[in-house]
Design an enzyme around this catalytic site. Structure first.
Site, PDB file in Angstrom:
ATOM      1  N   LEU A 183      32.769  46.170  62.171  1.00 19.56           N
ATOM      2  CA  LEU A 183      33.923  45.362  61.768  1.00 19.56           C
ATOM      3  C   LEU A 183      33.542  43.896  61.633  1.00 19.56           C
ATOM      4  CD1 LEU A 183      36.911  44.587  61.399  1.00 19.56           C
ATOM      5  CD2 LEU A 183      37.168  44.728  63.889  1.00 19.56           C
ATOM      6  N   TYR A 186      31.108  43.459  58.582  1.00 19.28           N
ATOM      7  CA  TYR A 186      31.855  43.782  57.357  1.00 19.28           C
ATOM      8  C   TYR A 186      32.820  42.651  56.994  1.00 19.28           C
ATOM      9  CZ  TYR A 186      35.541  46.039  54.560  1.00 19.28           C
ATOM     10  OH  TYR A 186      36.475  46.340  53.599  1.00 19.28           O
ATOM     11  N   HIS A 187      33.553  42.180  57.983  1.00 18.60           N
ATOM     12  CA  HIS A 187      34.543  41.133  57.743  1.00 18.60           C
ATOM     13  C   HIS A 187      33.873  39.834  57.301  1.00 18.60           C
ATOM     14  CE1 HIS A 187      38.107  38.745  58.027  1.00 18.60           C
ATOM     15  NE2 HIS A 187      37.702  38.079  59.095  1.00 18.60           N
ATOM     16  N   HIS A 188      32.798  39.438  57.984  1.00 20.11           N
ATOM     17  CA  HIS A 188      32.149  38.156  57.695  1.00 20.11           C
ATOM     18  C   HIS A 188      31.430  38.142  56.349  1.00 20.11           C
ATOM     19  CE1 HIS A 188      32.714  35.552  61.213  1.00 20.11           C
ATOM     20  NE2 HIS A 188      32.797  36.667  61.914  1.00 20.11           N
TER      21      HIS A 188
END
Length: 381
Positions: A183, A186-188
């Site tokens: 997470l 993926y988010h960054h």
């Protein structure tokens, strides 16, 4: 509510100067430009068709503001992401050589800086959107000076996504590897790419809302991180601990609001009246859905983990008390047993003396028996 005239005055006073863009671009490219250009050259040589396709697509879709905003070269964006991922792998492999760092000073500066920057971006976008005459949703991207002001704030928000990569570096240097999850990475990475796309195609309009809300959430998030580092223990830390899951819930609520924005524009607003890119709104909607699912899973797992830690701590404390109680009980029991054995010995000794006295009395008669009994009693004493 602030009037348009007042909003214009405030927005002009806090506007990001154009020289910030040019000076920062010159500084960054002087450090990393040669490596980024070498990466682009290798792509152009090895994948000429793909390189030409991307360049043609950009020329056809780019907004006029995109030419004035630095860091929008797609190959440099890809190179930045690859460098970020390579840094994660490198720091993970070299953990034994590098050792463990506290990173307290770095964390304090980093979190305070992003807290203040997020506050500036959130308020700046709110006031600048008011000055540009925006409504809450369904706003078009224009080319006026007021919208250039918004575009620069969104560009600053886009650049801040790279600064947030320091979060990952701090986690790895502290060897908190459990925090560098799928997470997290993926988010960054994806948020950086999506804001590059938004700046390239439509740097303003509806994109102001997502940047404003996300910056507002980050005001509290980085403020929380800063205070937890500043107060590692004590009453303040105990109070802060109560807001641990509120930060994650706040992030999830912003995803919900972004989904509502996309749904409103795509479903409620007639397509001929839609003022923003439908493709970007669709990408935003499904991206928010993916983040909602991942953050929801993260929240559930962390709540279970925290509950398990509390149960384990309570169990360990209870076991300790039981062990101490059993130890105290065993000592008391042993003392009582020892005392009981002593009384039995004394009773047996008395019985033996009594028997001996009776035998003497029978043997010597009454007179002599009394004398012997006195002697026996004296001997027992």
């Amino acid at each position: 509510m602030v009037s348009l005239e007042q909003a214009e005055q405030i927005a002009a006073a806090i506007e990001v100067p154009d020289w910030v863009l040019t000076k920062s671009a010159a500084l960054v490219y002087s450090c990393f430009g040669s490596a980024a250009n070498a990466f682009e050259s290798s792509i152009k040589i090895n994948f000429p068709a793909q390189h030409a396709f991307v360049e043609a697509w950009m020329r056809a879709r780019s907004h006029p503001f995109a030419e004035r905003l630095p860091y929008l070269n797609p190959w440099h964006v890809i190179a930045s992401i690859l460098a970020y991922l390579s840094l994660i792998v490198t720091l993970r492999l070299l953990h034994r050589v590098l050792g463990k760092f506290s990173c307290r000073t770095l964390g304090l500066v980093h979190n305070l800086g992003l807290h203040l920057l997020s506050l500036y971006m959130s308020l700046g976008l709110m006031i600048s959107a008011r000055a540009a005459g925006y409504s809450l949703w369904n706003n078009a991207v224009g080319t006026s000076p007021a919208e250039w002001r918004i575009a620069k704030l969104i560009w600053l928000f886009y650049v801040s996504k790279v600064v947030e990569w320091v979060d990952t570096v701090i986690m790895l240097l502290k060897q908190n590897y459990h925090q560098v999850t799928f997470l997290h990475v993926y988010h960054h990475t994806t948020v950086f790419v999506l804001w590059w796309l938004a700046l390239l195609v439509a740097p303003g309009g509806e994109s102001y809302y997502s940047a404003m809300v996300n910056s507002g959430v980050h005001v509290f998030m980085y403020g929380y991180y800063f205070l937890t580092l500043l107060f590692p223990s004590g009453i303040v830390r105990d109070v802060l601990s109560k807001f641990k899951f509120a930060i994650t819930k706040g992030q999830m609520w912003q995803f919900v609001f972004n989904c509502l924005q996309s749904a409103y524009d795509l479903v409620w607003v007639p397509r001929e009246e839609l003022k923003y890119s439908a493709e970007l709104l669709q990408i935003l909607f499904w991206y928010m859905i993916s983040l909602l699912a991942l953050f929801g899973n993260f929240l559930v797992k962390n709540k279970k983990f925290s509950h398990r830690r509390c149960v384990d701590a309570a169990t360990a404390s209870g076991a300790k008390e039981d062990t101490a109680a059993r130890s105290h009980g065993d000592r008391t029991h042993r003392t009582r047993v020892k005392a009981g054995m002593t009384n039995m010995q004394l009773e047996r000794l008395k019985n033996e003396k009594s028997t001996e006295m009776k035998l003497l009395m029978r043997k010597n008669g009454n007179g002599n028996g009394q004398k012997a009994s006195l002697q026996a009693m004296a001997g027992s004493r």
